[in-house]
Write an enzyme that holds these catalytic residues in place. Sequence first.
Site, short mmCIF file in Angstrom:
data_model
loop_
_atom_site.label_atom_id
_atom_site.label_comp_id
_atom_site.label_asym_id
_atom_site.label_seq_id
_atom_site.Cartn_x
_atom_site.Cartn_y
_atom_site.Cartn_z
N ASP A 107 13.34 5.67 22.58
CA ASP A 107 12.62 4.45 22.92
C ASP A 107 11.21 4.53 22.33
OD1 ASP A 107 11.70 2.14 24.05
OD2 ASP A 107 11.74 2.86 26.13
N ASP A 337 10.23 -2.35 18.84
CA ASP A 337 11.10 -1.83 19.90
C ASP A 337 12.46 -1.50 19.32
OD1 ASP A 337 12.24 -1.10 22.27
OD2 ASP A 337 12.47 -3.14 23.03
#
Length: 464
Positions: A107, A337
């Site tokens: 992430d 992201d």
Amino acid sequence: MNAAVLLLLLALAALPASCAPPRSFRLELASVDALAADAANLTEHELLRRAIQRSRYRLAGIGMARGEAASARKAVVAETPIMPAGGEYLVKLGIGTPPYKFTAAIDTASDLIWTQCQPCTGCYHQVDPMFNPRVSSTYAALPCSSDTCDELDVHRCGHDDDESCQYTYTYSGNATTEGTLAVDKLVIGEDAFRGVAFGCSTSSTGGAPPPQASGVVGLGRGPLSLVSQLSVRRFAYCLPPPASRIPGKLVLGADADAARNATNRIAVPMRRDPRYPSYYYLNLDGLLIGDRTMSLPPTTTTTATATATATAPAPTPSPNATAVAVGDANRYGMIIDIASTITFLEASLYDELVNDLEVEIRLPRGTGSSLGLDLCFILPDGVAFDRVYVPAVALAFDGRWLRLDKARLFAEDRESGMMCLMVGRAEAGSVSILGNFQQQNMQVLYNLRRGRVTFVQSPCGALR
């Protein structure tokens, strides 16, 4: 051998690891649905639908952290406008002595490294066996008085005589994971790193990674992330399409470098927003829709115009090109992201994009996409998706234009006979998100020392 040379070699061998030449580490990025696809014989359509659903769930609650005062937050922000649900790419690591092998979702929008641990009172279901810290001879809980513990916004001492650092790591949408902050040996391939801080989670609520992952490896800009703890100054990845069964690549360290000979590359400065200090935040200052080449388009934004003039002659605008000034949304910017499949644009930007695409494409709009996407066009009978005209979209980051062609904008919804835009609508005034669909088959290099992100239109095979 010369005695002086021998002494020099012995001295170099005695240097601590921190003085050794920087090393690089390579990991495969497996699609979260790769194993499920083989086991359940899932189609590419179903794989894409799953990824889109996870992206929408991940976005939930994005407005909760918007506008929060910077003075009320530390350098490491435990609350993020993105939920942990998602995690489209997985890596395999080891932790403890003897090494316990576990799978984690990577992430770029969070910092904490964490995995579920025994005994667990409120954990989500995971495929791998759960880590038992009692069997690791190198595991040690961090005291609540430690500086590392203080990096977390929400922490406390344990009960009774237990002085261990107990944390609660909160994501938006009231999703949390909590447990003990500890250190242990982390294994990446054949290399081991002692004293890496991680969360030994015993409870997760309100959202979780997929069951294929035992936890999350944060690659954000905060001090608790993997790249910060390993003092990595650069890293790069290349992602296959979401429905692909071919793994992607992640390179950490000095060898992380995008193809130097590629002509189609842009380097974008990373910005810092005090609301989101852990994010890789880009200053979005322009958007262009139209049938264009790779030349820099004109813009009404002062910063973008100045940069375009300095890097290339001003091109002749295409008659089909439509320039959109980002204007007030510029202060919200865009974060990168890797764990969200689709891109989300702030509401006013999304509306501009939709209106201009309708003008450009000139096909009837469709509804009821089986993929769960909002903007879809009905494909003409007998005309293949790859033959339908779609204008390129360019995003301007501080005047550097990132061009997105049809393969990075639209997906074919074969069950509905439509093609649908892989971009969603975020809340008005919120930060925009650059998802992994728009990064597919592209090398993305993060140079943390120089504070810039480089996008290279080059196949994943070129990333060594």
